[in-house]
Design a protein around this motif. Sequence first.
Motif, mmCIF file in Angstrom:
data_model
loop_
_atom_site.group_PDB
_atom_site.id
_atom_site.type_symbol
_atom_site.label_atom_id
_atom_site.label_comp_id
_atom_site.label_asym_id
_atom_site.label_seq_id
_atom_site.Cartn_x
_atom_site.Cartn_y
_atom_site.Cartn_z
ATOM 1 N N PHE A 259 7.277 -66.959 -32.002
ATOM 2 C CA PHE A 259 8.075 -66.194 -32.968
ATOM 3 C C PHE A 259 9.260 -65.543 -32.275
ATOM 4 O O PHE A 259 9.122 -65.016 -31.163
ATOM 5 N N CYS A 260 10.427 -65.582 -32.914
ATOM 6 C CA CYS A 260 11.598 -64.853 -32.421
ATOM 7 C C CYS A 260 12.275 -64.188 -33.612
ATOM 8 O O CYS A 260 12.260 -64.737 -34.719
ATOM 9 N N ALA A 261 12.872 -63.021 -33.360
ATOM 10 C CA ALA A 261 13.565 -62.325 -34.446
ATOM 11 C C ALA A 261 14.789 -63.137 -34.878
ATOM 12 O O ALA A 261 15.132 -63.199 -36.054
ATOM 13 N N ARG A 262 15.470 -63.735 -33.899
ATOM 14 C CA ARG A 262 16.603 -64.584 -34.232
ATOM 15 C C ARG A 262 16.808 -65.585 -33.094
ATOM 16 O O ARG A 262 16.241 -65.410 -32.013
ATOM 17 N N ALA A 263 17.608 -66.619 -33.372
ATOM 18 C CA ALA A 263 17.759 -67.682 -32.369
ATOM 19 C C ALA A 263 18.933 -67.379 -31.448
ATOM 20 O O ALA A 263 20.054 -67.173 -31.909
ATOM 21 N N CYS A 264 18.690 -67.346 -30.159
ATOM 22 C CA CYS A 264 19.800 -67.239 -29.210
ATOM 23 C C CYS A 264 20.479 -68.619 -29.175
ATOM 24 O O CYS A 264 19.780 -69.641 -29.121
ATOM 25 N N PRO A 265 21.803 -68.670 -29.208
ATOM 26 C CA PRO A 265 22.469 -69.944 -29.461
ATOM 27 C C PRO A 265 22.327 -71.004 -28.371
ATOM 28 O O PRO A 265 22.598 -72.173 -28.614
ATOM 29 N N TYR A 266 21.898 -70.628 -27.168
ATOM 30 C CA TYR A 266 21.768 -71.605 -26.086
ATOM 31 C C TYR A 266 20.358 -72.185 -25.984
ATOM 32 O O TYR A 266 20.101 -73.090 -25.208
ATOM 33 N N CYS A 267 19.439 -71.636 -26.766
ATOM 34 C CA CYS A 267 18.010 -71.880 -26.513
ATOM 35 C C CYS A 267 17.449 -72.936 -27.449
ATOM 36 O O CYS A 267 17.760 -72.933 -28.646
ATOM 37 N N ASP A 268 16.616 -73.819 -26.927
ATOM 38 C CA ASP A 268 15.899 -74.729 -27.837
ATOM 39 C C ASP A 268 14.397 -74.687 -27.563
ATOM 40 O O ASP A 268 13.704 -75.668 -27.735
ATOM 41 N N ASP B 2 10.507 -73.524 -28.292
ATOM 42 C CA ASP B 2 9.771 -73.726 -29.534
ATOM 43 C C ASP B 2 9.503 -72.371 -30.196
ATOM 44 O O ASP B 2 8.673 -71.602 -29.731
ATOM 45 N N PHE B 3 10.261 -72.090 -31.275
ATOM 46 C CA PHE B 3 10.078 -70.792 -31.938
ATOM 47 C C PHE B 3 10.457 -70.917 -33.407
ATOM 48 O O PHE B 3 11.150 -71.851 -33.807
ATOM 49 N N VAL B 4 9.952 -69.980 -34.200
ATOM 50 C CA VAL B 4 10.389 -69.864 -35.594
ATOM 51 C C VAL B 4 11.022 -68.490 -35.745
ATOM 52 O O VAL B 4 10.628 -67.532 -35.084
ATOM 53 N N VAL C 118 8.386 -59.729 -22.537
ATOM 54 C CA VAL C 118 8.800 -58.636 -23.442
ATOM 55 C C VAL C 118 10.322 -58.655 -23.535
ATOM 56 O O VAL C 118 11.011 -58.681 -22.511
ATOM 57 N N ASN C 119 10.845 -58.644 -24.752
ATOM 58 C CA ASN C 119 12.297 -58.525 -24.892
ATOM 59 C C ASN C 119 12.686 -57.047 -24.818
ATOM 60 O O ASN C 119 11.953 -56.182 -25.323
ATOM 61 N N PRO C 120 13.827 -56.732 -24.208
ATOM 62 C CA PRO C 120 14.188 -55.320 -24.011
ATOM 63 C C PRO C 120 14.198 -54.499 -25.292
ATOM 64 O O PRO C 120 13.818 -53.314 -25.269
ATOM 65 N N GLY D 137 3.763 -66.266 -23.109
ATOM 66 C CA GLY D 137 5.204 -66.508 -23.157
ATOM 67 C C GLY D 137 5.634 -67.000 -24.528
ATOM 68 O O GLY D 137 4.837 -67.122 -25.447
ATOM 69 N N GLY D 138 6.930 -67.278 -24.656
ATOM 70 C CA GLY D 138 7.378 -67.693 -25.988
ATOM 71 C C GLY D 138 8.677 -68.457 -25.940
ATOM 72 O O GLY D 138 9.051 -68.961 -24.885
ATOM 73 N N GLY D 139 9.376 -68.439 -27.113
ATOM 74 C CA GLY D 139 9.275 -67.447 -28.169
ATOM 75 C C GLY D 139 9.441 -66.026 -27.638
ATOM 76 O O GLY D 139 9.901 -65.806 -26.544
ATOM 77 N N THR D 140 9.032 -65.105 -28.459
ATOM 78 C CA THR D 140 9.107 -63.694 -28.092
ATOM 79 C C THR D 140 7.763 -63.032 -28.371
ATOM 80 O O THR D 140 7.529 -62.527 -29.480
ATOM 81 N N PRO D 141 6.863 -63.012 -27.394
ATOM 82 C CA PRO D 141 5.566 -62.377 -27.636
ATOM 83 C C PRO D 141 5.699 -60.954 -28.154
ATOM 84 O O PRO D 141 4.924 -60.524 -29.031
#
Length: 378
Positions: A11-20, A22-24, A96-98, A61-65
Amino acid sequence: MSRGLYIHVPFCARACPYCDFDFVVGRAPDLDGYLEGLSREADQRGEEAASGRRFATVYVGGGTPSSLGAAGLSALMRWIERRFPGAGGDEITVEVNPEHADMRLLGALAAAGVGRISMGIQTFEDAGLRELGRAHSGAEAAVGLQTARTQGLRVSSDLIVGWRGQTPTSLRDDVARAIDGGAEHVSVYALTIEERSAWPKLVRRGLRVLPDDDHQAELLVVAEEALTAAGFTHYEVASYALGGAQARHNMLYWTWQEYLGLGPSGSSARYARDGSVRRRTNARGLAAWAAGAPPEEVALGPVEAAIEGLWVGLRRLTGLEVEDFLARFPAVDRGWIERRSASQRARGNLEWAEQGRLLRVVAGRWLWHDSIGADLLG
Ligand code: SF4
């Protein structure tokens, strides 16, 4: 031999444009559905997933745990402990994202037995964070580091180099702020644009540029100089550690140990006595994984696995331990390593060290690890 457990949180709150990865994005994580999926997969994996004590390390890991929040992460850690009692005796790391690194979330992790977090800081410069499309600010990252320290958590910090406008001075400042914030481990990655990410479209619209190889190489060297000057050991191509703070979970990958990956796109590796390896990558995408889509499986024979193992083992800049390598890959011998590495040794990229106990990348040649690898694999 140790084993590691990896749990992918997609899971991610939003997509960072460089990243592919596996997240929703864009909806509140369905924690119950996700934990049910993990239980189903652990049941299906049977013996492979049995006995938690055999998993010396756990990496979430993730995604964004951290998008699961304090309650969600506590529930996930309880699930891991219930399902794999005793797992993570050597190290438990959670990404952890900041923007999520507040007292509540980090306190919940510490209370759940997590000892180490990996924080995706990338840079403290807000202009860089905007360029990278990150959701946090430099100030949030600094506060997150401080909060982690108050909770007694060990911190690894990720930095990205090569974004437009980044200078050696700003990178040195990033390194200094990460160290001042208490990071004992720093991973430095060159900005890599994945074909499936949004970045190429943004380039076509003139909103981003592709990273420049020379700029990146220059900055990677700047990062190495700054970190080693501060007492960090450059122990793996992208990794720096103070004292004994090497990433133990990642070390399992670089020393040919087994790992079990659960969750969408989770990867696993199992070795046979002859050194052959079976790799499994779970279906990509939360929906496909939850629906039981089959994983991708690859089997490498004993010599193929040794060739790949040589390349992976040479990521450790302190050197590949020849005796351990031969114990893992008994189908080959020292003469095979001599022949396989001859052309790279002749070019001055690889060298023997400590009377042949170690084979390693020559100091200063680590930037060429990929091309050295291509030659070894060829
Ligand atoms: S970089 Fe991390 S936070 Fe950003 S989209 Fe990728 S997985 Fe999510």
